[in-house]
Design a protein around this motif. Sequence first.
Motif, PDB file in Angstrom:
ATOM      1  N   LEU A 148       0.832  -1.212   0.000  1.00 19.36           N
ATOM      2  CA  LEU A 148       0.000   0.000   0.000  1.00 19.36           C
ATOM      3  C   LEU A 148       0.858   1.251   0.000  1.00 19.36           C
ATOM      4  N   GLU A 162      -3.144   5.495   3.564  1.00 21.00           N
ATOM      5  CA  GLU A 162      -3.127   4.382   2.615  1.00 21.00           C
ATOM      6  C   GLU A 162      -4.216   3.357   2.937  1.00 21.00           C
ATOM      7  N   ASP A 208      -7.526   2.443   0.676  1.00 20.80           N
ATOM      8  CA  ASP A 208      -7.758   1.074   0.205  1.00 20.80           C
ATOM      9  C   ASP A 208      -9.158   0.615   0.610  1.00 20.80           C
ATOM     10  N   LEU A 239      -3.914   5.475  -5.488  1.00 22.37           N
ATOM     11  CA  LEU A 239      -4.423   4.135  -5.201  1.00 22.37           C
ATOM     12  C   LEU A 239      -5.643   3.767  -6.035  1.00 22.37           C
TER      13      LEU A 239
END
Length: 565
Positions: A79, A112, A116, A423
Amino acid sequence: MRLSQFHLATVKEVPADAEIASHKLMLRAGMIRKLAAGLYTWSPLGLRVLRKVEAVVREEMDRAGAVELLMPTIQPRELWEESGRWAKFGPQLLKIRDRKEQEFCYAPTAEEVITDYARNELKSYKQLPVNFYQIQTKFRDEIRPRFGVMRAREFLMKDAYSFHLTQESLAETYQAMYDAYARIFARLGLEFRAVQADTGAIGGNASHEFQVLADSGEDALVFSDGSDYAANIEKAEALAPAAARPAPAQELKRVDTPRVRTVEDVAAHFGVPASAVLKTLLVQGKDGLVALCLRGDHEINEVKVGKLPEVGGEPVLATEEQILAVTGTRPGFIGPVGLPAEVPVIVDRSAAVLADFVCGGNADDTHYTGANWERDGRVTRVEDIRNVVEGDPSPDGKGTLRMARGIEVGHVFQLGAKYAEALGATVQDEAGKQRVMLMGCYGVGISRIVAAAIEQRHDEAGIVWPEPMAPWRVAVCVINPKGDAAVAAAAESLYAELSARGVETVLDDRGLRPGAMFADIELIGIPHRVVVSERGLAAGTLEYRKRDEAEARAITRDELFALLD
C-alpha cells in the motif's frame, strides 16, 4: 472510587531526563511509567484522564457526522508503495518483516489503509460524502524521543478521513471538522489557537493546526494584532519591504577578517548592525549546490526553502568538502560576489533591498564591504525564504505580527486527490463515469492533549486539571478514619451522596497524615477538595478548597452541593 482500593503511586523525585513540566508531573503523579525510549505505560490514574479526552473527542466527532471504524496498526508495504511513501516518509517509518519475509510498517498514519478501504467499499457518488474516523495507537520512530508523551514514539491519536466528489463538498466537511475541533478544545477547558499551517509529509492543499498556547511549546506561532490572522511560523509569509532598494553609495572593497566568521563577529568587526550583514548558506539542490542569501538578523525557513524547485525537498546543508570544491573557501566566508555561474543565487525579499552590505569574500579570512546586488552580486531569483519576526507586517495587510509558543494537538488537511489518485479510489458519478474521489484528513493527538493541558495548567504543587479532564472532580479527604468512627461514617455518607448526584468523586480513605494526603490530591490535580474532620463535624461544616484557590474555607454540605451543581 476509594483510594485505598486504587493504585495511586506518587513520587517526589523524577529522572534527570524529565525536562518539561508535563513530563515531570506525569511521572511524579504516577500517570505514566517509562518502558523504553518514547514508550510509556499509562497507569490507572493516567488512563482515567486519557479516556476523558477520548470521550470528548468521540462525542464531537459523532456530533459532526463522522462514523467510527478501526484499522490495523500493522500495514503492508504494498500500500505504501502505491502511494509512493514507502521510501519518502523517511526514517520515522518503522519497517518490520513477518516470518515469510514480507514487509510491513507500524502505522504512523492511515491514509493508505483508509483509501484502500474506500476504493473497495465506495462505488457510487450516492455514498458520498462520508467521513470515517478511528481512535488508534500510532508509532513514529522519532530520532530523539523526549518530553514524555509530548514527543513519544507510540501515541494515541484520533484520525479521520473524508471522501468527496467535489471540492465544494470537501470544503464543507473541512469546515465541519474545523468547528468540531474548536468545540473539543473549548470543552476540554484549553486556551488554544487555530493557525494556518504547512501540509508537510501528509500533503494536500489547505491546512490548519490547532495549538494549545504554552510557553514551553515547540512550535512558534504568529498572529496579527490587527486581524484574526494566525499561522505557524513555517507557513507565515514574510512580505517584501515597502521601501525600494537604495542606490549604491560605496565601492566594493575586500577586507581581511581573520577568525571573523559568524554574523555577530562580522557585525562587531565592522561596527554595523546584523541587518546590514548578508549571510549566504549553501544547500544541496537537485542539480548541485544552491546559494540562499538573507539578512544576518533573519533565520532561514526550511519549509519554504524545501519548496524551491532548485531544492525540491527538505534542505540539507552542503558539506565543507562540497563548499570547498565549488567555492574554494570554507563555511563562514561565503558570499554572492563571484560565486560560480552554475550555483543559483536565491535571495530573500528583505535581503534583496539591501545596499552597501557586508558579505563573505569567497576566500578564507576575507569579507566584502560596500557590496550591492546586480553590480557586484548575481541574483537568480528573489523569494520568501525566511522566518517572519515580531513586528513584521501581517500577510493579510492588517496590523503587525506578534509571536507566541504553542503545542500542536490537532491538524486538519484538505488532501485533494493525492492518495485517491495514487491508489485508484474512484466512484461512479451521475453521468456514469468513474471519478477520482477527493479526500480530507483530520487528526487529534489524544495522548499529547493530556501533556499539553499540564503544560498550560500547573503550579508548584502539581497539576491543575480543567474539570472535564480531571481523573475525578471531587476528592473527599478523611482525617484519621480508623481512629474516629463518626468522621469515617460522615465521609462515607458524603461520598455516597456526591456519587448519587452524579458527581465523580474519589474517597481518600488511605489514613495518611493530612499534609501527605493533601499533597497527593494537589499533585494529581483534583479540582475540588473536601476535608471531613472531627472539628468540622462538631461545627457542622466541611473544609473546602478549589484547586486553583490559595485558601480553604468552611462550608456546609448544602453549600457544597450547590457549588457543584
